[in-house]
Design a protein around this motif. Sequence first.
Motif, PDB file in Angstrom:
ATOM      1  N   GLN A  15       0.834  -1.200   0.000  1.00 53.19           N
ATOM      2  CA  GLN A  15       0.000   0.000   0.000  1.00 53.19           C
ATOM      3  C   GLN A  15       0.877   1.263   0.000  1.00 53.19           C
ATOM      4  O   GLN A  15       0.588   2.216  -0.738  1.00 53.19           O
ATOM      5  CB  GLN A  15      -0.916  -0.003   1.215  1.00 53.19           C
ATOM      6  CG  GLN A  15      -1.957   1.082   1.194  1.00 53.19           C
ATOM      7  CD  GLN A  15      -2.911   0.963   2.371  1.00 53.19           C
ATOM      8  OE1 GLN A  15      -2.529   0.515   3.453  1.00 53.19           O
ATOM      9  NE2 GLN A  15      -4.148   1.354   2.160  1.00 53.19           N
ATOM     10  N   ARG A  19       0.842   4.012  -3.025  1.00 49.25           N
ATOM     11  CA  ARG A  19       0.555   5.427  -2.759  1.00 49.25           C
ATOM     12  C   ARG A  19       1.701   6.319  -3.237  1.00 49.25           C
ATOM     13  O   ARG A  19       1.468   7.391  -3.809  1.00 49.25           O
ATOM     14  CB  ARG A  19       0.323   5.656  -1.269  1.00 49.25           C
ATOM     15  CG  ARG A  19      -1.015   5.215  -0.788  1.00 49.25           C
ATOM     16  CD  ARG A  19      -1.175   5.561   0.663  1.00 49.25           C
ATOM     17  NE  ARG A  19      -2.400   4.996   1.207  1.00 49.25           N
ATOM     18  CZ  ARG A  19      -2.632   4.841   2.490  1.00 49.25           C
ATOM     19  NH1 ARG A  19      -1.717   5.210   3.380  1.00 49.25           N
ATOM     20  NH2 ARG A  19      -3.760   4.325   2.904  1.00 49.25           N
ATOM     21  N   SER A  23       1.319   9.175  -6.097  1.00 49.60           N
ATOM     22  CA  SER A  23       1.679  10.564  -5.816  1.00 49.60           C
ATOM     23  C   SER A  23       2.717  11.065  -6.806  1.00 49.60           C
ATOM     24  O   SER A  23       2.640  12.201  -7.291  1.00 49.60           O
ATOM     25  CB  SER A  23       2.220  10.673  -4.384  1.00 49.60           C
ATOM     26  OG  SER A  23       2.634  11.980  -4.118  1.00 49.60           O
TER      27      SER A  23
END
Length: 71
Positions: A15, A19, A23
């Motif tokens: 995870q 992420r 980003s």
Amino acid sequence: MMVELVVLEMAAARQHAKRADQSLKQATAMLDDNHGIAVSIALCCRIRNGQARAKAAKRRLLKIAAQTTAH
């Protein structure tokens, strides 16, 4: 119990990596827009930080994976 902890740790690491990649992609896409020099400089810093976070998260995931195969 130990297996569940490793599975949970791997899920968290995946995870974090996902992420960080998202980003990074978002910041790179924003850099393509013409927002001015100040925003571009800030986005470059964000991209460098995102690259470092993504790299660290992937290293962590590989480390966890290596530990699970060693046992």
